[in-house]
Design an enzyme around this catalytic site. Structure first.
Site, mmCIF file in Angstrom:
data_model
loop_
_atom_site.group_PDB
_atom_site.id
_atom_site.type_symbol
_atom_site.label_atom_id
_atom_site.label_comp_id
_atom_site.label_asym_id
_atom_site.label_seq_id
_atom_site.Cartn_x
_atom_site.Cartn_y
_atom_site.Cartn_z
ATOM 1 N N HIS A 27 0.894 -1.332 0.337
ATOM 2 C CA HIS A 27 0.217 0.040 0.813
ATOM 3 C C HIS A 27 0.860 1.265 0.068
ATOM 4 O O HIS A 27 1.042 2.167 -0.822
ATOM 5 C CB HIS A 27 -1.204 0.276 1.130
ATOM 6 C CG HIS A 27 -2.603 0.979 0.747
ATOM 7 N ND1 HIS A 27 -2.883 0.572 -0.817
ATOM 8 C CD2 HIS A 27 -2.343 2.269 0.850
ATOM 9 C CE1 HIS A 27 -3.974 2.012 -0.902
ATOM 10 N NE2 HIS A 27 -3.500 2.671 0.312
ATOM 11 N N ARG B 64 -11.698 -10.385 -11.437
ATOM 12 C CA ARG B 64 -10.999 -9.362 -11.326
ATOM 13 C C ARG B 64 -10.171 -9.984 -12.823
ATOM 14 O O ARG B 64 -9.678 -9.182 -13.624
ATOM 15 C CB ARG B 64 -10.464 -8.981 -9.735
ATOM 16 C CG ARG B 64 -8.864 -8.432 -10.406
ATOM 17 C CD ARG B 64 -8.659 -8.196 -9.273
ATOM 18 N NE ARG B 64 -7.058 -7.455 -9.418
ATOM 19 C CZ ARG B 64 -6.117 -6.852 -8.370
ATOM 20 N NH1 ARG B 64 -6.880 -6.910 -6.968
ATOM 21 N NH2 ARG B 64 -5.186 -6.428 -8.479
ATOM 22 N N ARG B 65 -10.060 -11.132 -12.498
ATOM 23 C CA ARG B 65 -8.883 -11.843 -13.613
ATOM 24 C C ARG B 65 -9.750 -13.191 -13.897
ATOM 25 O O ARG B 65 -10.476 -13.546 -13.371
ATOM 26 C CB ARG B 65 -7.807 -12.389 -12.764
ATOM 27 C CG ARG B 65 -6.658 -11.780 -12.095
ATOM 28 C CD ARG B 65 -5.688 -11.971 -11.755
ATOM 29 N NE ARG B 65 -5.445 -11.081 -10.810
ATOM 30 C CZ ARG B 65 -4.982 -10.935 -9.026
ATOM 31 N NH1 ARG B 65 -6.621 -11.404 -8.259
ATOM 32 N NH2 ARG B 65 -4.612 -9.986 -8.636
ATOM 33 N N TYR C 64 1.486 5.005 -2.971
ATOM 34 C CA TYR C 64 1.939 6.095 -2.951
ATOM 35 C C TYR C 64 2.496 6.595 -3.165
ATOM 36 O O TYR C 64 3.413 7.929 -3.349
ATOM 37 C CB TYR C 64 2.033 7.048 -1.169
ATOM 38 C CG TYR C 64 0.290 6.428 -0.163
ATOM 39 C CD1 TYR C 64 -0.997 7.394 -1.170
ATOM 40 C CD2 TYR C 64 -0.406 5.419 0.100
ATOM 41 C CE1 TYR C 64 -2.154 6.556 -0.723
ATOM 42 C CE2 TYR C 64 -1.479 5.367 0.578
ATOM 43 C CZ TYR C 64 -2.457 5.603 0.211
ATOM 44 O OH TYR C 64 -4.226 6.053 0.614
ATOM 45 N N HIS D 21 -10.342 0.201 -10.231
ATOM 46 C CA HIS D 21 -10.790 1.796 -9.375
ATOM 47 C C HIS D 21 -8.370 1.993 -9.475
ATOM 48 O O HIS D 21 -8.429 3.000 -9.690
ATOM 49 C CB HIS D 21 -10.260 1.115 -7.617
ATOM 50 C CG HIS D 21 -9.538 1.578 -6.393
ATOM 51 N ND1 HIS D 21 -9.601 2.992 -5.897
ATOM 52 C CD2 HIS D 21 -8.205 1.205 -5.906
ATOM 53 C CE1 HIS D 21 -8.558 3.335 -5.668
ATOM 54 N NE2 HIS D 21 -7.494 2.333 -5.318
ATOM 55 N N PHE D 22 -8.387 0.840 -10.071
ATOM 56 C CA PHE D 22 -6.668 1.186 -10.124
ATOM 57 C C PHE D 22 -5.866 1.483 -11.543
ATOM 58 O O PHE D 22 -5.192 2.222 -11.437
ATOM 59 C CB PHE D 22 -5.625 0.224 -9.704
ATOM 60 C CG PHE D 22 -6.015 -0.955 -10.252
ATOM 61 C CD1 PHE D 22 -4.824 -1.058 -11.434
ATOM 62 C CD2 PHE D 22 -6.180 -2.492 -9.139
ATOM 63 C CE1 PHE D 22 -4.938 -2.351 -11.803
ATOM 64 C CE2 PHE D 22 -6.174 -3.688 -9.755
ATOM 65 C CZ PHE D 22 -5.234 -3.008 -11.536
ATOM 66 N N HIS D 23 -6.885 1.942 -12.297
ATOM 67 C CA HIS D 23 -7.036 2.399 -13.429
ATOM 68 C C HIS D 23 -7.289 3.671 -13.725
ATOM 69 O O HIS D 23 -6.413 4.507 -14.686
ATOM 70 C CB HIS D 23 -7.076 1.712 -14.945
ATOM 71 C CG HIS D 23 -6.610 0.251 -15.112
ATOM 72 N ND1 HIS D 23 -6.755 -0.715 -14.846
ATOM 73 C CD2 HIS D 23 -5.640 0.095 -16.447
ATOM 74 C CE1 HIS D 23 -6.137 -2.071 -14.749
ATOM 75 N NE2 HIS D 23 -5.217 -0.968 -16.433
#
Ligand code: HAS
Length: 564
Positions: free
Chosen positions: A222, A439-440, A226, A376-378
């Site tokens: 995590h 997700r996959r 950042y 979310h992470f794209h």
């Protein structure tokens, strides 16, 4: 800080250029495999072994290249450039050593992945096991980045001695916060690799403690996000207000934000393991609270940057609650960095909201391991990080080579095309995720094929929209890549110097405790002990030590031996 032109020593010019151009070259593989995932999921290509690469091999290349190699090499190169610009030149030998370590590490890990010996995804979750070369490559990459960071510290201390009473330049606060977060993150990673994974991968021990290694991974994983975000925040605070034609609304807010990331980035990794039944709910709850805390500096950033943009717009006659939005330089080909930064911010509005949804224990149960998470992470990693890093790469290439940007008008389109593609992708993947779309998937055809028992009508349109989005994102990258290559093929006509567009602060209040790193480093250690000592002690007792290897290439796991 006054704007200035800084000469770049030739060895540093070469190092920075390779560090930003090699990842762009590797991104061809990474972005291409992203598009292939979307086409396969929609059933447009029929086999996951496209171009001879297995599904998990392609996905590993996509994740490792985009999320680890590109980001780490860029962050180090950007750090080198800002340290040279703001403070002075770091040790030449340390710069070379760090560069060589990172390059060797990248090549070794890339060979393992391309040879199909490391299809373990970027999380390399045991009991998935890769060839030792993959872990050794990753370790060298990390050690190289540490050497670079520690070579900047004496330059900073020297600067402080020569500038008593002066505030550290905000750009340097950004760079040092980024690398303090990185160092905090990579120590548990080093422990995981050196003491758990490598001995097991070499075959020196039979089994591995899966839970402990996953906790250590997310202790790294995590704060890693950042580490991806903070170079973009450095550009937003230090440069974007000037690119917009104004000033930074509050210098103090910027310093506060960077210092908060130092102590709140790491004590929260268990929010990635809410679904892991072996971890107590108490620790998940504590990590959940810290996760909500770390959203605060991003809310402050949203306010400070929006206020800076509004101020710039007012200077140009922008008025009213919304009318000022139309005075910003969205499509100025000379000021292309504005578009790259602005589109990243827009995506991050969505990425931030979906992140806060993820962090709620109950809502996470709905979205975990569904396609919501890539949605979310794209819009985070693929939003502010990707766009700020690629935009800044263009800026550094032109500055360090003295070449003018090729196809400047076409280049302006790149971030907007990426914005549209990524927004579509996020919308489709998030909506599909809410109805359980995985997700996959190694069975893309079966989910979208009406004759299959696994067919889900809800996932057909989401898969198709994702495929359109994947092609748009690939197209945006292809134009970007063409601009980079065409720029490199031009003749040098300008001075080869660094001249960052540094914004002046509008409000430059004394920053009090936020001028000094020490109290926040101490707070960070205290928070880490609170958040991690009990779960790490619980899982270090040997109960969970016996999981055997598993490989997607030979998916029959060896039988698990029970401890007496
Ligand atoms: Fe996340 C999963 C929670 C931020 C990346 N995240 C992931 C994964 C990745 C990732 C890669 O709690 C998948 C990992 C895996 O492989 O399994 N994330 C959060 C939260 C935040 C957050 C609370 N994530 C990021 C950032 C990333 C990133 C940043 C990369 C760069 N994330 C989670 C959780 C999971 C997770 C759970 C686990 C999910 C699961 O179950 O697997 C926050 O830090 C976000 C705060 C952000 C904001 C937004 C502020 C908005 C700004 C834009 C302002 C716009 C302007 C423009 C000024 C509050 C700053 C205005 C313009 C005008 C003209 C007005």
């Amino acid at each position: 800080m006054q704007n200035k032109r800084v000469e770049v020593p030739s060895h540093l010019r070469l190092i920075i250029l390779v560090e930003i151009l090699l990842p762009v070259l590797l991104l061809v593989l990474g972005v291409y495999h992203g598009m292939i995932q979307t086409l396969y999921r929609a059933g447009i290509i029929k086999s996951s072994s496209f171009l001879g690469l297995d599904y998990y091999q392609g996905l590993t290349l996509h994740g490792v290249v985009n999320a680890v190699v590109f980001t780490t090499l860029f962050a180090v190169a950007f750090g080198r450039a800002l340290v040279l610009y703001s403070l002075g030149e770091p040790s030449k030998s340390a710069s070379w050593i760090s560069f060589i370590l990172m390059m060797v590490g990248t090549v070794v890990a890339a060979i393992a992945m391309l040879a199909g010996k490391a299809s373990v995804l970027y999380t390399f979750y045991p009991p998935l096991q890769a060839h030792p070369a993959f872990y050794i490559g990753a370790t060298l990459l990390v050690i190289g980045s540490w050497v670079a960071f520690f070579s900047w510290v004496p330059v900073y201390l020297q600067w402080r001695r020569e500038h008593p009473g002066e505030k550290t330049p905000l750009a340097i606060v950004g760079v040092f916060s980024t690398f303090i977060v990185w160092f905090t993150a990579t120590v548990p990673l080093a422990v995981e690799i050196l003491f758990l994974i490598l001995p097991w991968s070499f075959g020196w021990v039979d089994g591995i403690n899966v839970t402990l290694s996953r906790i250590l991974f997310w202790f790294f994983g995590h704060p890693l996000v950042y580490f991806w975000l903070l170079p973009a925040y450095t550009m937003y605070y230090v440069m974007l207000p000037k690119l917009a034609g104004g000033k930074l609304y509050s210098d103090k807010a910027g310093r506060f934000v960077f210092m908060v990331f130092i102590f709140l980035s790491a004590p929260l990794g268990l929010h990635h393991q809410y679904s892991d039944p072996s971890i107590s709910a108490v620790w998940k709850w504590i990590h959940g609270i810290f996760t909500l805390g770390v959203a605060v500096p991003s809310f402050i950033t949203a306010f400070t940057i929006a206020a800076s943009l509004e101020y710039a717009s007012h200077l140009k006659g922008g008025k009213g609650l919304f009318a000022w939005w139309f005075k910003l330089p969205y499509f100025n080909s000379k000021n292309y960095l504005f578009g790259y930064f602005f589109c990243g911010l827009l995506l991050f509005l969505v990425g931030g909201v979906t992140g806060i949804i993820n962090s709620s224990l109950s809502m996470n149960g709905v979205v975990h391991n569904t396609s919501w998470v890539p949605g979310h992470f794209h819009t985070t990693l693929g939003g502010p990080t990707y766009l700020a890093f690629t935009g800044m790469t263009l800026f550094l290439v032109t500055s360090l080579t003295g070449k003018k940007l090729a196809f400047p008008r076409l280049n302006v389109v790149v971030p907007y095309l990426w914005l549209i593609g990524t927004s579509l992708f996020c919308w489709a993947m998030s909506t599909g995720g809410l109805s359980g779309q995985p997700r996959r998937t190694n069975m893309g055809l079966t989910y979208t094929n009406p004759e299959s028992p696994l067919y889900q009508a809800d996932w057909v349109w989401t898969a198709n929209i994702s495929a359109v989005a994947g092609v748009m994102m690939f197209l945006s990258f292809a134009i970007y890549f063409m601009v980079v290559i065409a720029t490199l093929m031009k003749r040098s006509t300008e001075p080869k110097t660094l001249d960052f567009p540094i914004a002046e602060p509008l409000h430059d209040e004394p920053a009090g405790a936020f001028t000094n790193f020490t109290p926040w480093l101490v707070t960070s250690v205290v928070f880490l002990v609170i958040a991690y000592a009990p779960p790490l002690m619980t899982f270090s007792d040997g109960t969970f030590e016996n999981s055997k290897r598993f490989s997607p290439e030979s998916p029959v796991p060896a039988p698990v031996e029970q401890k007496p």
